[in-house]
Scaffold this motif. Sequence first.
Motif, PDB file in Angstrom:
ATOM      1  N   GLU A  67      -8.879   0.500   5.529  1.00 23.66           N
ATOM      2  CA  GLU A  67      -9.469  -0.832   5.342  1.00 23.66           C
ATOM      3  C   GLU A  67      -8.415  -1.784   4.794  1.00 23.66           C
ATOM      4  O   GLU A  67      -7.701  -1.438   3.853  1.00 23.66           O
ATOM      5  CB  GLU A  67     -10.626  -0.749   4.329  1.00 23.66           C
ATOM      6  CG  GLU A  67     -11.779   0.124   4.769  1.00 23.66           C
ATOM      7  CD  GLU A  67     -12.487  -0.437   5.997  1.00 23.66           C
ATOM      8  OE1 GLU A  67     -12.615  -1.669   6.095  1.00 23.66           O
ATOM      9  OE2 GLU A  67     -12.900   0.366   6.852  1.00 23.66           O
ATOM     10  N   PRO A  68      -8.330  -2.996   5.353  1.00 20.32           N
ATOM     11  CA  PRO A  68      -7.402  -3.971   4.777  1.00 20.32           C
ATOM     12  C   PRO A  68      -7.884  -4.448   3.419  1.00 20.32           C
ATOM     13  O   PRO A  68      -9.089  -4.571   3.191  1.00 20.32           O
ATOM     14  CB  PRO A  68      -7.414  -5.120   5.794  1.00 20.32           C
ATOM     15  CG  PRO A  68      -8.667  -4.960   6.578  1.00 20.32           C
ATOM     16  CD  PRO A  68      -9.056  -3.513   6.524  1.00 20.32           C
ATOM     17  N   VAL A  69      -6.956  -4.682   2.517  1.00 17.93           N
ATOM     18  CA  VAL A  69      -7.276  -5.239   1.202  1.00 17.93           C
ATOM     19  C   VAL A  69      -6.516  -6.558   1.103  1.00 17.93           C
ATOM     20  O   VAL A  69      -5.294  -6.564   0.947  1.00 17.93           O
ATOM     21  CB  VAL A  69      -6.843  -4.296   0.066  1.00 17.93           C
ATOM     22  CG1 VAL A  69      -7.161  -4.913  -1.287  1.00 17.93           C
ATOM     23  CG2 VAL A  69      -7.511  -2.941   0.205  1.00 17.93           C
ATOM     24  N   GLY A  70      -7.220  -7.662   1.231  1.00 15.00           N
ATOM     25  CA  GLY A  70      -6.554  -8.960   1.228  1.00 15.00           C
ATOM     26  C   GLY A  70      -5.466  -8.996   2.286  1.00 15.00           C
ATOM     27  O   GLY A  70      -5.607  -8.402   3.357  1.00 15.00           O
ATOM     28  N   TYR A  72      -2.356  -7.970   1.465  1.00  8.64           N
ATOM     29  CA  TYR A  72      -1.223  -7.331   0.792  1.00  8.64           C
ATOM     30  C   TYR A  72      -1.283  -5.814   0.788  1.00  8.64           C
ATOM     31  O   TYR A  72      -0.346  -5.158   0.354  1.00  8.64           O
ATOM     32  CB  TYR A  72      -1.131  -7.824  -0.658  1.00  8.64           C
ATOM     33  CG  TYR A  72      -2.268  -7.355  -1.535  1.00  8.64           C
ATOM     34  CD1 TYR A  72      -2.143  -6.178  -2.277  1.00  8.64           C
ATOM     35  CD2 TYR A  72      -3.467  -8.055  -1.588  1.00  8.64           C
ATOM     36  CE1 TYR A  72      -3.190  -5.727  -3.070  1.00  8.64           C
ATOM     37  CE2 TYR A  72      -4.506  -7.612  -2.384  1.00  8.64           C
ATOM     38  CZ  TYR A  72      -4.366  -6.450  -3.123  1.00  8.64           C
ATOM     39  OH  TYR A  72      -5.406  -6.000  -3.884  1.00  8.64           O
ATOM     40  N   ALA A  73      -2.391  -5.222   1.251  1.00  7.37           N
ATOM     41  CA  ALA A  73      -2.517  -3.768   1.096  1.00  7.37           C
ATOM     42  C   ALA A  73      -3.537  -3.199   2.064  1.00  7.37           C
ATOM     43  O   ALA A  73      -4.273  -3.937   2.726  1.00  7.37           O
ATOM     44  CB  ALA A  73      -2.938  -3.432  -0.343  1.00  7.37           C
ATOM     45  N   VAL A  74      -3.568  -1.863   2.135  1.00  6.95           N
ATOM     46  CA  VAL A  74      -4.611  -1.152   2.864  1.00  6.95           C
ATOM     47  C   VAL A  74      -5.188  -0.083   1.946  1.00  6.95           C
ATOM     48  O   VAL A  74      -4.509   0.414   1.050  1.00  6.95           O
ATOM     49  CB  VAL A  74      -4.090  -0.488   4.156  1.00  6.95           C
ATOM     50  CG1 VAL A  74      -3.822  -1.534   5.230  1.00  6.95           C
ATOM     51  CG2 VAL A  74      -2.855   0.354   3.900  1.00  6.95           C
ATOM     52  N   GLN A  75      -6.450   0.252   2.200  1.00  3.95           N
ATOM     53  CA  GLN A  75      -7.128   1.282   1.409  1.00  3.95           C
ATOM     54  C   GLN A  75      -7.617   2.362   2.361  1.00  3.95           C
ATOM     55  O   GLN A  75      -8.584   2.176   3.085  1.00  3.95           O
ATOM     56  CB  GLN A  75      -8.300   0.659   0.650  1.00  3.95           C
ATOM     57  CG  GLN A  75      -9.018   1.664  -0.253  1.00  3.95           C
ATOM     58  CD  GLN A  75      -9.999   0.962  -1.192  1.00  3.95           C
ATOM     59  OE1 GLN A  75     -10.216  -0.236  -1.086  1.00  3.95           O
ATOM     60  NE2 GLN A  75     -10.587   1.726  -2.090  1.00  3.95           N
ATOM     61  N   ASN A  83     -10.666   8.043  -1.706  1.00  4.75           N
ATOM     62  CA  ASN A  83     -10.574   6.693  -1.130  1.00  4.75           C
ATOM     63  C   ASN A  83     -10.297   5.621  -2.169  1.00  4.75           C
ATOM     64  O   ASN A  83     -10.614   4.460  -1.966  1.00  4.75           O
ATOM     65  CB  ASN A  83     -11.867   6.353  -0.382  1.00  4.75           C
ATOM     66  CG  ASN A  83     -13.049   6.256  -1.328  1.00  4.75           C
ATOM     67  OD1 ASN A  83     -12.939   6.588  -2.504  1.00  4.75           O
ATOM     68  ND2 ASN A  83     -14.176   5.805  -0.824  1.00  4.75           N
ATOM     69  N   THR A  84      -9.698   6.008  -3.303  1.00  6.63           N
ATOM     70  CA  THR A  84      -9.501   5.022  -4.364  1.00  6.63           C
ATOM     71  C   THR A  84      -8.060   4.517  -4.438  1.00  6.63           C
ATOM     72  O   THR A  84      -7.716   3.771  -5.348  1.00  6.63           O
ATOM     73  CB  THR A  84      -9.900   5.603  -5.736  1.00  6.63           C
ATOM     74  OG1 THR A  84      -9.172   6.823  -5.932  1.00  6.63           O
ATOM     75  CG2 THR A  84     -11.382   5.899  -5.781  1.00  6.63           C
ATOM     76  N   GLY A  85      -7.224   4.928  -3.509  1.00  9.38           N
ATOM     77  CA  GLY A  85      -5.829   4.474  -3.542  1.00  9.38           C
ATOM     78  C   GLY A  85      -5.652   3.178  -2.774  1.00  9.38           C
ATOM     79  O   GLY A  85      -6.086   3.068  -1.635  1.00  9.38           O
ATOM     80  N   ILE A  86      -5.038   2.193  -3.406  1.00  9.92           N
ATOM     81  CA  ILE A  86      -4.712   0.937  -2.728  1.00  9.92           C
ATOM     82  C   ILE A  86      -3.212   0.952  -2.438  1.00  9.92           C
ATOM     83  O   ILE A  86      -2.397   0.968  -3.357  1.00  9.92           O
ATOM     84  CB  ILE A  86      -5.044  -0.281  -3.610  1.00  9.92           C
ATOM     85  CG1 ILE A  86      -6.483  -0.215  -4.112  1.00  9.92           C
ATOM     86  CG2 ILE A  86      -4.756  -1.578  -2.860  1.00  9.92           C
ATOM     87  CD1 ILE A  86      -7.515  -0.742  -3.182  1.00  9.92           C
ATOM     88  N   PHE A  87      -2.857   0.955  -1.162  1.00  3.77           N
ATOM     89  CA  PHE A  87      -1.451   1.041  -0.764  1.00  3.77           C
ATOM     90  C   PHE A  87      -0.941  -0.349  -0.393  1.00  3.77           C
ATOM     91  O   PHE A  87      -1.293  -0.874   0.655  1.00  3.77           O
ATOM     92  CB  PHE A  87      -1.292   1.988   0.433  1.00  3.77           C
ATOM     93  CG  PHE A  87      -1.548   3.441   0.111  1.00  3.77           C
ATOM     94  CD1 PHE A  87      -0.484   4.329  -0.005  1.00  3.77           C
ATOM     95  CD2 PHE A  87      -2.830   3.908  -0.070  1.00  3.77           C
ATOM     96  CE1 PHE A  87      -0.712   5.677  -0.301  1.00  3.77           C
ATOM     97  CE2 PHE A  87      -3.068   5.250  -0.367  1.00  3.77           C
ATOM     98  CZ  PHE A  87      -2.003   6.135  -0.486  1.00  3.77           C
TER      99      PHE A  87
END
Length: 133
Positions: A67-70, A72-75, A83-87
């Motif tokens: 999943e995209p996070v903003g 700046y990152a993917v989850q 599933n709690t890591g934000i890369f």
Amino acid sequence: MPAPQPTSITVHQQSRVLEVGFADGQQFRIPFELMRVYSPSAEVKGHGPGQETLQTGKRLVELVSLEPVGNYAVQPTFSDGHNTGIFSWEYLYFLGSQEAQLWRDYEERLRQAGASRDDAMPAPAAPGCGHHH
């Protein structure tokens, strides 16, 4: 210095790698196992230096979704439920560019713990951590 923006992100289920192309022309194929073992989440990283939880038995872990996070990152969601890591892009770039060294560090940590890469993870039974499942 911020990492270059990724220009492409491809999940390869068969070979279990996340292929990331960056704007500076770098192309990395990051194994799911490496992402899972080095997940930047609290349950892997712990809450301070030396509190990391050694991850084992992740060789065959799969990436269920990303999943995209903003901007700046993917989850990622892994097949073991993690599933709690934000890369962040920066972290993906770090994993990709430092892969050989990261594997060596991981193998060294396994050796020190007397563990194998393929050991099943022990059930979290440590008291006083406040995580109840």
